[in-house]
Design an enzyme around this catalytic site. Structure first.
Site, short mmCIF file in Angstrom:
data_model
loop_
_atom_site.label_atom_id
_atom_site.label_comp_id
_atom_site.label_asym_id
_atom_site.label_seq_id
_atom_site.Cartn_x
_atom_site.Cartn_y
_atom_site.Cartn_z
N THR A 17 14.02 -8.38 -22.08
CA THR A 17 13.17 -9.22 -22.93
C THR A 17 11.92 -8.48 -23.37
O THR A 17 11.41 -8.70 -24.47
CB THR A 17 12.78 -10.50 -22.17
OG1 THR A 17 13.97 -11.26 -21.94
CG2 THR A 17 11.78 -11.36 -22.92
N TYR A 31 15.75 -15.23 -28.69
CA TYR A 31 15.57 -13.82 -29.08
C TYR A 31 16.77 -13.00 -28.60
O TYR A 31 17.59 -13.46 -27.81
CB TYR A 31 14.28 -13.26 -28.46
CG TYR A 31 14.28 -13.34 -26.95
CD1 TYR A 31 14.84 -12.33 -26.18
CD2 TYR A 31 13.73 -14.44 -26.29
CE1 TYR A 31 14.87 -12.41 -24.80
CE2 TYR A 31 13.75 -14.52 -24.91
CZ TYR A 31 14.31 -13.51 -24.17
OH TYR A 31 14.35 -13.59 -22.81
N THR A 96 14.45 -8.77 -16.81
CA THR A 96 14.05 -9.36 -15.53
C THR A 96 15.24 -9.88 -14.72
O THR A 96 15.13 -10.05 -13.52
CB THR A 96 13.06 -10.53 -15.76
OG1 THR A 96 13.71 -11.54 -16.54
CG2 THR A 96 11.80 -10.05 -16.44
N ASP A 97 16.38 -10.12 -15.40
CA ASP A 97 17.47 -10.83 -14.70
C ASP A 97 18.09 -10.04 -13.56
O ASP A 97 18.53 -10.62 -12.57
CB ASP A 97 18.55 -11.25 -15.71
CG ASP A 97 18.09 -12.42 -16.56
OD1 ASP A 97 17.08 -13.06 -16.19
OD2 ASP A 97 18.72 -12.71 -17.60
N GLU A 289 24.33 -11.85 20.65
CA GLU A 289 25.75 -11.72 21.01
C GLU A 289 26.46 -11.10 19.80
O GLU A 289 26.01 -11.28 18.65
CB GLU A 289 26.35 -13.09 21.32
CG GLU A 289 26.29 -14.03 20.16
CD GLU A 289 26.31 -15.50 20.58
OE1 GLU A 289 27.05 -16.26 19.95
OE2 GLU A 289 25.59 -15.86 21.51
C1 SIN Z 1 14.59 -10.90 -19.34
O1 SIN Z 1 14.35 -9.72 -19.47
O2 SIN Z 1 13.67 -11.70 -19.00
C2 SIN Z 1 15.93 -11.52 -19.57
C3 SIN Z 1 16.91 -10.63 -20.23
C4 SIN Z 1 17.23 -9.43 -19.41
O3 SIN Z 1 17.25 -9.50 -18.19
O4 SIN Z 1 17.51 -8.39 -20.03
#
Ligand code: SIN
Length: 323
Positions: A17, A31, A96-97, A289
């Site tokens: 993103t 997007y 972020t994923d 154990e």
């Molecule tokens: C993001 O970056 O927040 C979502 C899309 C991705 O992980 O590439």
């Protein structure tokens, strides 16, 4: 001979993103990730004075589509730049994923004696309120810090370790947290305001990775939950899976029907099995154990999967040395 001034930070772009674009600057959701080049991202970030910033595009992916070939190339380029005397640190822009998986992969593979900082954004680069430029400027500031080494994530003004970081929210700007451990530090006005020592993971070295084009171990996650049975495990074992991570309940407990299927699978042929907890925080505590299946400690299931892939690779290449 005098050692060169380490005033260069290399930014490696992989997509996400942070490099996404939408038709309107008001659109923070509709997007396409991974469209704006890393050069443009660097140009938009107001990094610290006196730091020379270089950039290199490694991939242009939505990180849900991250793959082993990209991981391999990324690890190689991180190791390459970290070995350059003038380089203070490396920044990786990432979706972020799956950012926490890449962070754990790099921490366990690359033995860099410099900061390796992953960052991303929750809003696309075209947003009127884009968070990427600020996150990238903070990441460059952290990567330029002398005397630090290891893989961290810088996001929304916080520094997280590769071990503890996880994505905890699908849309909030502070989408990452470090659970019980808490962040390693905070940034204020682009400067590191407080920081605990950075943990260093035992890195296996690039030599553990399979030869280009060769298959990586196949590891899947199966969940223990109400009403599960052993059919998924049986199907995966029939199909040739190399390893299974059980996303187990509570303190690593596994539904009796799933446990029976895993035991049957292990008797049929070697399948590596790790138990991770489904709980958001905390570790699987050993009960003193012997357990049927080894524990992944406090690694969340997706990181336990990366860990199992690497352990299987290590078992294939016992002589691999840390780079
Ligand atoms: C993001 O970056 O927040 C979502 C899309 C991705 O992980 O590439």
């Amino acid at each position: 001979m005098q050692s060169p001034v380490q005033n260069t930070v290399v930014v490696l772009g992989t997509g996400g993103t942070i490099s996404g674009s939408a038709a309107s600057p008001d659109d923070n959701l509709g997007y396409v990730a991974g469209t704006v080049g890393v050069d443009a991202l660097v140009a938009s970030a107001n990094g610290p004075a006196g730091v020379a910033v270089e950039s290199e595009q490694i991939a242009q992916l939505d990180s849900k589509d991250m793959d082993f070939a990209t991981w391999r190339r990324l690890a190689e380029r991180v190791a390459h730049h970290a070995a350059r005397p003038e380089v203070a640190g490396i920044v990786i822009t990432h979706g972020t994923d799956t950012l926490e998986e890449t962070a754990w992969f790099l921490a366990r593979v690359v033995a860099a004696a410099k900061p390796v900082v992953l960052t991303g954004a929750m809003r696309p680069a075209t947003s009127r309120e884009a968070d990427g430029p600020g996150n990238l400027a903070d990441a460059i500031a952290v990567a330029s810090q002398a005397g630090r080494a290891g893989v961290v994530v810088v996001f929304a003004g916080q520094v997280h370790s590769a071990h503890d970081v996880r994505k905890v929210h699908p849309s909030r700007l502070d989408a990452f947290a470090s659970g019980d451990a808490g962040p390693l530090g905070r940034l204020e006005g682009g400067r590191l305001a407080s920081a605990r020592p950075w943990p260093r993971e035992a890195a296996l070295g690039l030599g553990v990775l399979p030869a280009e084009g060769a298959a990586w171990p196949w590891v899947e996650i199966v969940s223990s939950a109400a009403g599960v049975d052993g059919r998924a495990v049986a199907a995966l074992v029939d199909a040739g899976v190399d390893g299974l991570v059980v996303a187990a309940t509570g303190n690593g407990s596994v539904h009796r029907d799933l446990a029976a299927a895993l035991a049957r699978a292990a008797r049929r042929r070697p399948v590596a099995i790790l138990r991770a907890t489904r709980c958001l925080d905390g570790a699987v505590a050993e009960k003193g154990e012997p357990e049927a299946f080894a524990s992944a400690g406090d690694l969340v299931p997706v990181k336990a999967r990366v860990e199992l892939v690497l352990r299987l690779l290590q078992a294939r290449a016992p002589a691999a040395k840390a780079d």
